[in-house]
Design an enzyme around this catalytic site. Sequence first.
Site, PDB file in Angstrom:
ATOM      1  N   GLY A 115       7.261  15.571  19.434  1.00 24.97           N
ATOM      2  CA  GLY A 115       8.712  15.559  19.405  1.00 24.97           C
ATOM      3  C   GLY A 115       9.212  15.834  17.999  1.00 24.97           C
ATOM      4  CB  CYS A 116      12.299  17.357  16.680  1.00 26.02           C
ATOM      5  SG  CYS A 116      13.583  16.559  17.666  1.00 26.02           S
TER       6      CYS A 116
END
Length: 316
Positions: A115-116
Amino acid sequence: MVAKIFIDGEAGTTGLQIRERLAGRRDLEVLSIAQDKRKDQDERKRLLNEADVAILCLPDDAAKESVSLIDNGTTRVIDASTAYRVDPDWAYGFAEMDKNQSDVIAKARFVSNPGCYPQGPIATLRPLIEAGLLPDSFPISVNAISGYSGGGKQMIAEYEAAGDEASEYMPYGLTFQHKHVPEMTKYTKLSGAPLFVPSVGDYAQGMVTFVPLQLGQLAKVPSGKDIHAAIADHFAGIKDSFVQVAPYADLAKTPELDPEIYNNTNTMKLHVFANDARAQVLLVAVYDNLGKGASGAAVQNLNLMLGVSAKESLAA
Protein backbone atom coordinates in the site's frame (compact mmCIF):
# COMPACT_ATOMS: atom_id res chain seq x y z
CA MET A 1 12.27 -14.30 -24.66
CA VAL A 2 9.37 -11.83 -24.57
CA ALA A 3 7.30 -12.07 -21.40
CA LYS A 4 3.52 -11.78 -21.67
CA ILE A 5 1.97 -9.37 -19.18
CA PHE A 6 -1.75 -9.00 -18.50
CA ILE A 7 -2.94 -6.03 -16.45
CA ASP A 8 -6.33 -7.04 -15.05
CA GLY A 9 -7.96 -3.70 -14.34
CA GLU A 10 -5.84 -1.69 -16.75
CA ALA A 11 -8.47 1.07 -17.02
CA GLY A 12 -8.06 2.09 -13.38
CA THR A 13 -5.62 4.70 -12.05
CA THR A 14 -2.90 2.23 -11.09
CA GLY A 15 -3.39 0.07 -14.18
CA LEU A 16 -3.10 3.04 -16.52
CA GLN A 17 0.10 4.19 -14.84
CA ILE A 18 1.62 0.72 -15.04
CA ARG A 19 0.77 0.48 -18.73
CA GLU A 20 2.31 3.90 -19.33
CA ARG A 21 5.53 2.85 -17.60
CA LEU A 22 5.72 -0.35 -19.66
CA ALA A 23 5.13 1.39 -22.99
CA GLY A 24 7.94 0.77 -25.45
CA ARG A 25 9.44 -2.21 -23.61
CA ARG A 26 10.76 -4.69 -26.20
CA ASP A 27 11.12 -7.47 -23.65
CA LEU A 28 7.38 -7.46 -22.90
CA GLU A 29 4.11 -8.12 -24.68
CA VAL A 30 1.22 -6.47 -22.87
CA LEU A 31 -1.98 -8.45 -23.38
CA SER A 32 -5.15 -6.36 -23.49
CA ILE A 33 -8.77 -7.25 -23.02
CA ALA A 34 -11.34 -5.74 -25.36
CA GLN A 35 -13.38 -3.02 -23.69
CA ASP A 36 -16.63 -4.89 -24.23
CA LYS A 37 -15.20 -8.01 -22.56
CA ARG A 38 -13.81 -6.50 -19.36
CA LYS A 39 -16.54 -8.22 -17.35
CA ASP A 40 -16.41 -11.42 -19.38
CA GLN A 41 -15.05 -13.98 -16.93
CA ASP A 42 -14.10 -16.48 -19.63
CA GLU A 43 -12.02 -13.91 -21.53
CA ARG A 44 -10.32 -12.72 -18.34
CA LYS A 45 -9.56 -16.32 -17.44
CA ARG A 46 -8.03 -16.95 -20.86
CA LEU A 47 -5.74 -13.94 -20.57
CA LEU A 48 -4.81 -14.63 -16.96
CA ASN A 49 -3.72 -18.13 -17.91
CA GLU A 50 -1.92 -16.98 -21.05
CA ALA A 51 0.17 -14.42 -19.18
CA ASP A 52 3.61 -15.03 -17.72
CA VAL A 53 2.81 -12.35 -15.15
CA ALA A 54 -0.64 -11.02 -14.29
CA ILE A 55 -0.82 -7.65 -12.54
CA LEU A 56 -4.11 -7.21 -10.69
CA CYS A 57 -5.36 -3.63 -10.30
CA LEU A 58 -8.73 -4.47 -8.83
CA PRO A 59 -10.77 -4.24 -5.61
CA ASP A 60 -10.03 -6.99 -3.09
CA ASP A 61 -12.89 -9.35 -3.99
CA ALA A 62 -12.26 -9.01 -7.71
CA ALA A 63 -8.54 -9.67 -7.17
CA LYS A 64 -9.36 -12.86 -5.27
CA GLU A 65 -11.64 -13.92 -8.10
CA SER A 66 -8.86 -13.36 -10.64
CA VAL A 67 -6.45 -15.48 -8.63
CA SER A 68 -9.06 -18.26 -8.49
CA LEU A 69 -9.36 -18.17 -12.29
CA ILE A 70 -5.69 -19.07 -12.76
CA ASP A 71 -5.65 -22.84 -13.16
CA ASN A 72 -2.12 -23.37 -14.45
CA GLY A 73 1.02 -23.67 -12.37
CA THR A 74 3.01 -21.02 -14.17
CA THR A 75 1.30 -17.62 -14.26
CA ARG A 76 2.90 -15.36 -11.67
CA VAL A 77 0.88 -12.64 -9.99
CA ILE A 78 1.42 -9.13 -8.67
CA ASP A 79 -1.67 -8.01 -6.78
CA ALA A 80 -2.11 -4.29 -6.11
CA SER A 81 -5.12 -4.72 -3.79
CA THR A 82 -5.05 -5.26 -0.02
CA ALA A 83 -6.31 -8.84 -0.38
CA TYR A 84 -3.01 -10.63 0.22
CA ARG A 85 -0.72 -8.11 1.91
CA VAL A 86 -0.47 -9.97 5.18
CA ASP A 87 -0.86 -13.44 3.67
CA PRO A 88 2.21 -15.55 4.56
CA ASP A 89 2.00 -17.33 1.20
CA TRP A 90 2.54 -14.07 -0.67
CA ALA A 91 5.80 -12.12 -0.86
CA TYR A 92 5.45 -8.52 0.28
CA GLY A 93 6.45 -6.26 -2.59
CA PHE A 94 8.44 -3.55 -0.81
CA ALA A 95 11.83 -4.44 -2.31
CA GLU A 96 13.87 -2.23 0.04
CA MET A 97 12.25 -3.52 3.23
CA ASP A 98 15.21 -5.85 3.96
CA LYS A 99 18.48 -6.63 2.26
CA ASN A 100 17.12 -9.92 0.92
CA GLN A 101 13.57 -8.79 0.05
CA SER A 102 14.34 -8.18 -3.61
CA ASP A 103 15.54 -11.80 -3.86
CA VAL A 104 12.36 -12.99 -2.13
CA ILE A 105 10.28 -11.07 -4.68
CA ALA A 106 12.39 -12.30 -7.61
CA LYS A 107 11.76 -15.94 -6.68
CA ALA A 108 8.09 -15.61 -5.70
CA ARG A 109 5.13 -16.71 -7.76
CA PHE A 110 2.73 -14.49 -5.81
CA VAL A 111 3.66 -10.92 -4.84
CA SER A 112 1.43 -8.47 -3.00
CA ASN A 113 2.20 -4.91 -4.01
CA PRO A 114 2.47 -2.71 -0.91
CA GLY A 115 0.00 0.00 0.00
CA CYS A 116 1.09 3.59 -0.48
CA TYR A 117 0.74 4.77 3.13
CA PRO A 118 2.53 1.88 4.89
CA GLN A 119 5.79 2.15 2.97
CA GLY A 120 7.00 5.33 4.69
CA PRO A 121 6.40 4.06 8.26
CA ILE A 122 7.90 0.67 7.36
CA ALA A 123 10.99 2.31 5.88
CA THR A 124 11.58 4.49 8.94
CA LEU A 125 10.45 2.26 11.84
CA ARG A 126 11.54 -1.24 10.86
CA PRO A 127 15.29 -0.41 10.92
CA LEU A 128 14.92 1.11 14.41
CA ILE A 129 13.11 -1.91 15.83
CA GLU A 130 15.56 -4.32 14.21
CA ALA A 131 18.49 -2.30 15.62
CA GLY A 132 16.98 -2.38 19.10
CA LEU A 133 16.61 1.39 19.33
CA LEU A 134 12.83 1.08 19.71
CA PRO A 135 10.94 -1.78 21.40
CA ASP A 136 8.25 -3.38 19.25
CA SER A 137 5.71 -2.35 21.90
CA PHE A 138 6.51 1.37 21.54
CA PRO A 139 3.32 3.44 21.06
CA ILE A 140 3.36 4.80 17.51
CA SER A 141 1.30 7.43 15.72
CA VAL A 142 1.45 7.88 11.97
CA ASN A 143 0.12 10.99 10.22
CA ALA A 144 0.14 11.26 6.45
CA ILE A 145 -1.16 13.26 3.53
CA SER A 146 -1.71 12.05 -0.03
CA GLY A 147 -2.92 13.61 -3.24
CA TYR A 148 -6.51 12.86 -4.16
CA SER A 149 -5.45 10.35 -6.85
CA GLY A 150 -4.90 7.91 -3.98
CA GLY A 151 -8.67 7.65 -3.64
CA GLY A 152 -9.14 6.29 -7.16
CA LYS A 153 -11.45 7.38 -9.96
CA GLN A 154 -14.34 8.47 -7.76
CA MET A 155 -12.26 10.78 -5.55
CA ILE A 156 -10.40 12.16 -8.57
CA ALA A 157 -13.72 13.04 -10.21
CA GLU A 158 -15.06 14.61 -7.01
CA TYR A 159 -12.01 16.82 -6.49
CA GLU A 160 -11.77 17.89 -10.09
CA ALA A 161 -15.50 18.69 -10.19
CA ALA A 162 -15.27 20.72 -6.96
CA GLY A 163 -12.58 23.01 -8.35
CA ASP A 164 -11.87 25.91 -5.97
CA GLU A 165 -14.44 24.53 -3.53
CA ALA A 166 -12.48 21.33 -2.90
CA SER A 167 -11.19 20.79 0.62
CA GLU A 168 -7.53 21.81 0.94
CA TYR A 169 -6.90 19.29 3.72
CA MET A 170 -9.24 16.54 4.87
CA PRO A 171 -8.31 13.93 7.51
CA TYR A 172 -10.23 10.67 7.26
CA GLY A 173 -10.19 7.12 8.63
CA LEU A 174 -11.05 8.53 12.04
CA THR A 175 -12.29 5.20 13.35
CA PHE A 176 -8.62 4.10 13.08
CA GLN A 177 -9.64 1.03 11.07
CA HIS A 178 -7.91 1.95 7.82
CA LYS A 179 -7.24 -1.02 5.54
CA HIS A 180 -3.49 -0.33 5.54
CA VAL A 181 -3.07 -0.73 9.31
CA PRO A 182 -2.57 -4.56 9.29
CA GLU A 183 0.35 -4.43 6.85
CA MET A 184 1.75 -1.34 8.56
CA THR A 185 1.76 -3.23 11.85
CA LYS A 186 3.19 -6.47 10.47
CA TYR A 187 6.03 -5.09 8.39
CA THR A 188 7.20 -2.38 10.78
CA LYS A 189 7.50 -5.30 13.25
CA LEU A 190 5.32 -3.52 15.81
CA SER A 191 3.53 -5.76 18.28
CA GLY A 192 0.47 -3.48 18.34
CA ALA A 193 -1.36 -1.38 15.78
CA PRO A 194 -0.21 2.23 15.35
CA LEU A 195 -2.67 5.09 15.57
CA PHE A 196 -2.91 6.03 11.90
CA VAL A 197 -4.48 9.28 10.65
CA PRO A 198 -4.42 9.66 6.85
CA SER A 199 -5.53 12.79 5.05
CA VAL A 200 -6.10 13.95 1.50
CA GLY A 201 -4.95 17.27 0.06
CA ASP A 202 -6.21 19.33 -2.86
CA TYR A 203 -3.52 18.23 -5.29
CA ALA A 204 -3.35 15.25 -7.61
CA GLN A 205 -0.46 13.08 -6.44
CA GLY A 206 2.45 12.84 -4.03
CA MET A 207 2.58 12.05 -0.33
CA VAL A 208 4.37 12.55 2.97
CA THR A 209 4.23 10.33 6.05
CA PHE A 210 5.16 11.55 9.53
CA VAL A 211 6.05 9.41 12.56
CA PRO A 212 6.65 11.49 15.72
CA LEU A 213 8.57 9.79 18.53
CA GLN A 214 8.53 10.82 22.20
CA LEU A 215 11.59 8.90 23.40
CA GLY A 216 11.91 10.15 26.98
CA GLN A 217 10.18 7.08 28.42
CA LEU A 218 12.88 4.71 27.15
CA ALA A 219 15.51 3.37 29.58
CA LYS A 220 18.17 4.22 27.01
CA VAL A 221 17.27 7.22 24.86
CA PRO A 222 18.80 7.20 21.37
CA SER A 223 19.93 10.51 19.93
CA GLY A 224 18.74 11.87 16.62
CA LYS A 225 22.09 10.87 15.14
CA ASP A 226 21.66 7.32 16.46
CA ILE A 227 18.23 7.11 14.82
CA HIS A 228 19.52 8.52 11.54
CA ALA A 229 22.53 6.19 11.50
CA ALA A 230 20.38 3.08 11.98
CA ILE A 231 18.11 4.06 9.08
CA ALA A 232 21.04 5.06 6.84
CA ASP A 233 22.91 1.83 7.61
CA HIS A 234 19.84 -0.23 6.72
CA PHE A 235 19.42 1.32 3.28
CA ALA A 236 23.15 1.45 2.54
CA GLY A 237 23.00 -2.35 2.31
CA ILE A 238 20.09 -2.52 -0.14
CA LYS A 239 21.01 -3.16 -3.76
CA ASP A 240 19.24 -1.28 -6.57
CA SER A 241 17.42 0.84 -3.99
CA PHE A 242 15.09 3.69 -4.82
CA VAL A 243 15.09 4.78 -1.17
CA GLN A 244 17.36 7.68 -0.26
CA VAL A 245 18.22 8.94 3.22
CA ALA A 246 18.70 12.69 3.53
CA PRO A 247 21.78 13.85 5.48
CA TYR A 248 21.17 14.50 9.16
CA ALA A 249 20.76 18.24 9.65
CA ASP A 250 19.41 20.71 12.18
CA LEU A 251 16.70 22.37 10.09
CA ALA A 252 13.64 24.39 11.04
CA LYS A 253 12.15 23.75 7.60
CA THR A 254 13.11 22.41 4.20
CA PRO A 255 11.53 22.49 0.72
CA GLU A 256 12.31 18.77 0.43
CA LEU A 257 9.14 17.97 2.37
CA ASP A 258 6.96 19.08 -0.53
CA PRO A 259 4.69 16.06 -1.14
CA GLU A 260 4.85 16.57 -4.92
CA ILE A 261 8.63 16.75 -5.22
CA TYR A 262 9.07 13.13 -6.39
CA ASN A 263 5.98 12.88 -8.57
CA ASN A 264 6.33 10.57 -11.58
CA THR A 265 9.41 8.91 -10.09
CA ASN A 266 9.99 5.81 -7.98
CA THR A 267 12.07 7.72 -5.43
CA MET A 268 11.38 7.70 -1.70
CA LYS A 269 13.39 10.05 0.51
CA LEU A 270 13.64 9.68 4.27
CA HIS A 271 14.38 12.44 6.78
CA VAL A 272 15.15 12.45 10.50
CA PHE A 273 14.57 15.58 12.58
CA ALA A 274 15.37 15.68 16.29
CA ASN A 275 15.54 17.71 19.49
CA ASP A 276 17.81 15.67 21.75
CA ALA A 277 17.23 17.93 24.76
CA ARG A 278 13.55 16.98 24.64
CA ALA A 279 14.12 13.41 23.43
CA GLN A 280 11.87 14.10 20.46
CA VAL A 281 12.31 12.78 16.92
CA LEU A 282 10.27 13.09 13.74
CA LEU A 283 10.62 10.49 10.96
CA VAL A 284 9.47 11.66 7.53
CA ALA A 285 9.13 9.87 4.18
CA VAL A 286 8.36 11.69 0.91
CA TYR A 287 7.31 9.81 -2.24
CA ASP A 288 4.73 9.60 -5.03
CA ASN A 289 1.59 7.71 -4.02
CA LEU A 290 1.17 6.65 -7.67
CA GLY A 291 4.88 5.90 -8.16
CA LYS A 292 6.72 4.17 -5.36
CA GLY A 293 3.36 3.97 -3.60
CA ALA A 294 1.62 1.98 -6.33
CA SER A 295 2.43 1.54 -10.03
CA GLY A 296 6.15 2.27 -9.72
CA ALA A 297 6.48 -0.39 -7.04
CA ALA A 298 4.55 -2.84 -9.24
CA VAL A 299 6.92 -2.27 -12.17
CA GLN A 300 9.92 -2.60 -9.84
CA ASN A 301 8.53 -5.94 -8.63
CA LEU A 302 7.82 -7.05 -12.19
CA ASN A 303 11.41 -6.30 -13.18
CA LEU A 304 12.72 -8.33 -10.25
CA MET A 305 10.45 -11.26 -11.14
CA LEU A 306 11.60 -11.18 -14.78
CA GLY A 307 15.27 -10.92 -13.85
CA VAL A 308 15.89 -7.57 -15.53
CA SER A 309 17.25 -4.39 -13.99
CA ALA A 310 15.05 -3.26 -11.12
CA LYS A 311 15.24 0.27 -12.53
CA GLU A 312 13.98 -0.58 -16.04
CA SER A 313 11.13 1.81 -17.05
CA LEU A 314 11.40 3.70 -13.75
CA ALA A 315 12.56 7.28 -13.23
CA ALA A 316 14.55 7.82 -10.05
